[in-house]
Design a protein around this motif. Sequence first.
Motif, PDB file in Angstrom:
ATOM      1  N   GLU A  49       0.838  -1.209   0.000  1.00  0.00           N
ATOM      2  CA  GLU A  49       0.000   0.000   0.000  1.00  0.00           C
ATOM      3  C   GLU A  49       0.866   1.249   0.000  1.00  0.00           C
ATOM      4  OE1 GLU A  49      -4.030  -1.329   2.358  1.00  0.00           O
ATOM      5  OE2 GLU A  49      -2.253  -0.876   3.540  1.00  0.00           O
ATOM      6  N   ARG A  50       1.902   1.251   0.814  1.00  0.00           N
ATOM      7  CA  ARG A  50       2.804   2.413   0.895  1.00  0.00           C
ATOM      8  C   ARG A  50       3.472   2.672  -0.455  1.00  0.00           C
ATOM      9  NH1 ARG A  50       5.763   0.679   4.947  1.00  0.00           N
ATOM     10  NH2 ARG A  50       4.217   1.307   6.455  1.00  0.00           N
ATOM     11  N   ASN A  51       3.976   1.612  -1.098  1.00  0.00           N
ATOM     12  CA  ASN A  51       4.611   1.771  -2.405  1.00  0.00           C
ATOM     13  C   ASN A  51       3.637   2.299  -3.443  1.00  0.00           C
ATOM     14  OD1 ASN A  51       7.094   0.896  -1.515  1.00  0.00           O
ATOM     15  ND2 ASN A  51       6.765  -1.220  -2.138  1.00  0.00           N
ATOM     16  N   GLU A  52       2.403   1.792  -3.410  1.00  0.00           N
ATOM     17  CA  GLU A  52       1.423   2.232  -4.399  1.00  0.00           C
ATOM     18  C   GLU A  52       1.053   3.703  -4.195  1.00  0.00           C
ATOM     19  OE1 GLU A  52      -2.392   0.311  -6.668  1.00  0.00           O
ATOM     20  OE2 GLU A  52      -1.593  -0.662  -4.897  1.00  0.00           O
ATOM     21  N   ILE A  53       0.775   4.078  -2.945  1.00  0.00           N
ATOM     22  CA  ILE A  53       0.358   5.458  -2.647  1.00  0.00           C
ATOM     23  C   ILE A  53       1.483   6.462  -2.891  1.00  0.00           C
ATOM     24  CG2 ILE A  53      -0.366   7.020  -0.789  1.00  0.00           C
ATOM     25  CD1 ILE A  53      -1.911   4.583   0.381  1.00  0.00           C
ATOM     26  N   PHE A  54       2.693   6.132  -2.488  1.00  0.00           N
ATOM     27  CA  PHE A  54       3.794   7.094  -2.550  1.00  0.00           C
ATOM     28  C   PHE A  54       4.608   7.023  -3.836  1.00  0.00           C
ATOM     29  CE2 PHE A  54       2.852   6.849   1.965  1.00  0.00           C
ATOM     30  CZ  PHE A  54       2.799   8.190   2.296  1.00  0.00           C
ATOM     31  N   ALA A  55       4.341   6.063  -4.716  1.00  0.00           N
ATOM     32  CA  ALA A  55       5.145   5.986  -5.932  1.00  0.00           C
ATOM     33  C   ALA A  55       4.363   5.469  -7.139  1.00  0.00           C
ATOM     34  CB  ALA A  55       6.373   5.107  -5.701  1.00  0.00           C
ATOM     35  N   GLN A  56       3.830   4.280  -7.062  1.00  0.00           N
ATOM     36  CA  GLN A  56       3.284   3.617  -8.240  1.00  0.00           C
ATOM     37  C   GLN A  56       2.077   4.319  -8.851  1.00  0.00           C
ATOM     38  OE1 GLN A  56       2.679  -0.285  -6.644  1.00  0.00           O
ATOM     39  NE2 GLN A  56       4.840  -0.822  -6.785  1.00  0.00           N
ATOM     40  N   THR A  57       1.186   4.855  -8.024  1.00  0.00           N
ATOM     41  CA  THR A  57       0.010   5.547  -8.572  1.00  0.00           C
ATOM     42  C   THR A  57       0.431   6.772  -9.374  1.00  0.00           C
ATOM     43  OG1 THR A  57      -1.381   4.742  -6.781  1.00  0.00           O
ATOM     44  CG2 THR A  57      -2.192   6.645  -8.002  1.00  0.00           C
ATOM     45  N   VAL A  58       1.356   7.552  -8.838  1.00  0.00           N
ATOM     46  CA  VAL A  58       1.841   8.742  -9.544  1.00  0.00           C
ATOM     47  C   VAL A  58       2.517   8.334 -10.857  1.00  0.00           C
ATOM     48  CG1 VAL A  58       3.488  10.643  -9.447  1.00  0.00           C
ATOM     49  CG2 VAL A  58       2.097  10.116  -7.467  1.00  0.00           C
ATOM     50  N   GLN A  59       3.337   7.303 -10.803  1.00  0.00           N
ATOM     51  CA  GLN A  59       4.017   6.849 -12.018  1.00  0.00           C
ATOM     52  C   GLN A  59       3.004   6.409 -13.075  1.00  0.00           C
ATOM     53  OE1 GLN A  59       6.584   3.849 -10.411  1.00  0.00           O
ATOM     54  NE2 GLN A  59       8.111   5.327  -9.748  1.00  0.00           N
ATOM     55  N   ARG A  60       1.944   5.718 -12.656  1.00  0.00           N
ATOM     56  CA  ARG A  60       0.928   5.257 -13.600  1.00  0.00           C
ATOM     57  C   ARG A  60       0.115   6.430 -14.154  1.00  0.00           C
ATOM     58  NH1 ARG A  60      -2.055   2.662 -10.320  1.00  0.00           N
ATOM     59  NH2 ARG A  60      -3.839   4.035 -10.365  1.00  0.00           N
ATOM     60  N   VAL A  61      -0.359   7.309 -13.298  1.00  0.00           N
ATOM     61  CA  VAL A  61      -1.208   8.425 -13.717  1.00  0.00           C
ATOM     62  C   VAL A  61      -0.469   9.366 -14.654  1.00  0.00           C
ATOM     63  CG1 VAL A  61      -2.413  10.499 -12.894  1.00  0.00           C
ATOM     64  CG2 VAL A  61      -2.734   8.324 -11.710  1.00  0.00           C
ATOM     65  N   TYR A  62       0.761   9.694 -14.343  1.00  0.00           N
ATOM     66  CA  TYR A  62       1.532  10.624 -15.168  1.00  0.00           C
ATOM     67  C   TYR A  62       2.385   9.933 -16.222  1.00  0.00           C
ATOM     68  CZ  TYR A  62       0.015  14.285 -12.035  1.00  0.00           C
ATOM     69  OH  TYR A  62      -0.744  15.175 -11.322  1.00  0.00           O
ATOM     70  N   ARG A  63       2.215   8.621 -16.317  1.00  0.00           N
ATOM     71  CA  ARG A  63       2.954   7.819 -17.312  1.00  0.00           C
ATOM     72  C   ARG A  63       4.465   8.046 -17.200  1.00  0.00           C
ATOM     73  NH1 ARG A  63      -1.451   9.359 -21.678  1.00  0.00           N
ATOM     74  NH2 ARG A  63      -3.032   7.872 -21.036  1.00  0.00           N
ATOM     75  N   LEU A  64       4.931   8.005 -15.983  1.00  0.00           N
ATOM     76  CA  LEU A  64       6.364   8.136 -15.728  1.00  0.00           C
ATOM     77  C   LEU A  64       6.988   6.755 -15.745  1.00  0.00           C
ATOM     78  CD1 LEU A  64       6.173  10.586 -12.702  1.00  0.00           C
ATOM     79  CD2 LEU A  64       6.582  11.167 -15.097  1.00  0.00           C
ATOM     80  N   HIS A  65       8.087   6.636 -16.386  1.00  0.00           N
ATOM     81  CA  HIS A  65       8.762   5.344 -16.468  1.00  0.00           C
ATOM     82  C   HIS A  65      10.093   5.444 -15.749  1.00  0.00           C
ATOM     83  CE1 HIS A  65       5.761   3.990 -19.300  1.00  0.00           C
ATOM     84  NE2 HIS A  65       5.918   5.132 -19.938  1.00  0.00           N
ATOM     85  N   THR A  66      10.325   4.501 -14.867  1.00  0.00           N
ATOM     86  CA  THR A  66      11.602   4.479 -14.165  1.00  0.00           C
ATOM     87  C   THR A  66      12.546   3.531 -14.882  1.00  0.00           C
ATOM     88  OG1 THR A  66      10.766   2.781 -12.677  1.00  0.00           O
ATOM     89  CG2 THR A  66      10.602   5.064 -11.930  1.00  0.00           C
ATOM     90  N   PRO A  67      13.813   3.887 -14.946  1.00  0.00           N
ATOM     91  CA  PRO A  67      14.785   3.030 -15.664  1.00  0.00           C
ATOM     92  C   PRO A  67      14.998   1.710 -14.971  1.00  0.00           C
ATOM     93  CG  PRO A  67      15.874   4.971 -14.740  1.00  0.00           C
ATOM     94  CD  PRO A  67      14.423   5.062 -14.424  1.00  0.00           C
TER      95      PRO A  67
END
Length: 67
Positions: A49-67
């Motif tokens: 839950e912590r990973n999703e709220i603080f990182a994964q949701t933002v990455q998905r919504v803004y289509r950010l890709h991490t290397p």
Amino acid sequence: MAGKPRIPAAPYADTALDALGPGRLVSGSDRPVCRPPPTAPNEHLSTAERNEIFAQTVQRVYRLHTP
């Protein structure tokens, strides 16, 4: 902001988490600019839950890709 009482966010965050789930929540902050660090209001969240709220949701919504 000085002198204003701080309102604990945990009850509101818990309600949002229960209603929406971690995949629809995003955490944001102006810290350290305006406020001292929070007192671990997310300690009861699972690691997933912590990973999703603080990182994964933002990455998905803004289509950010991490290397």
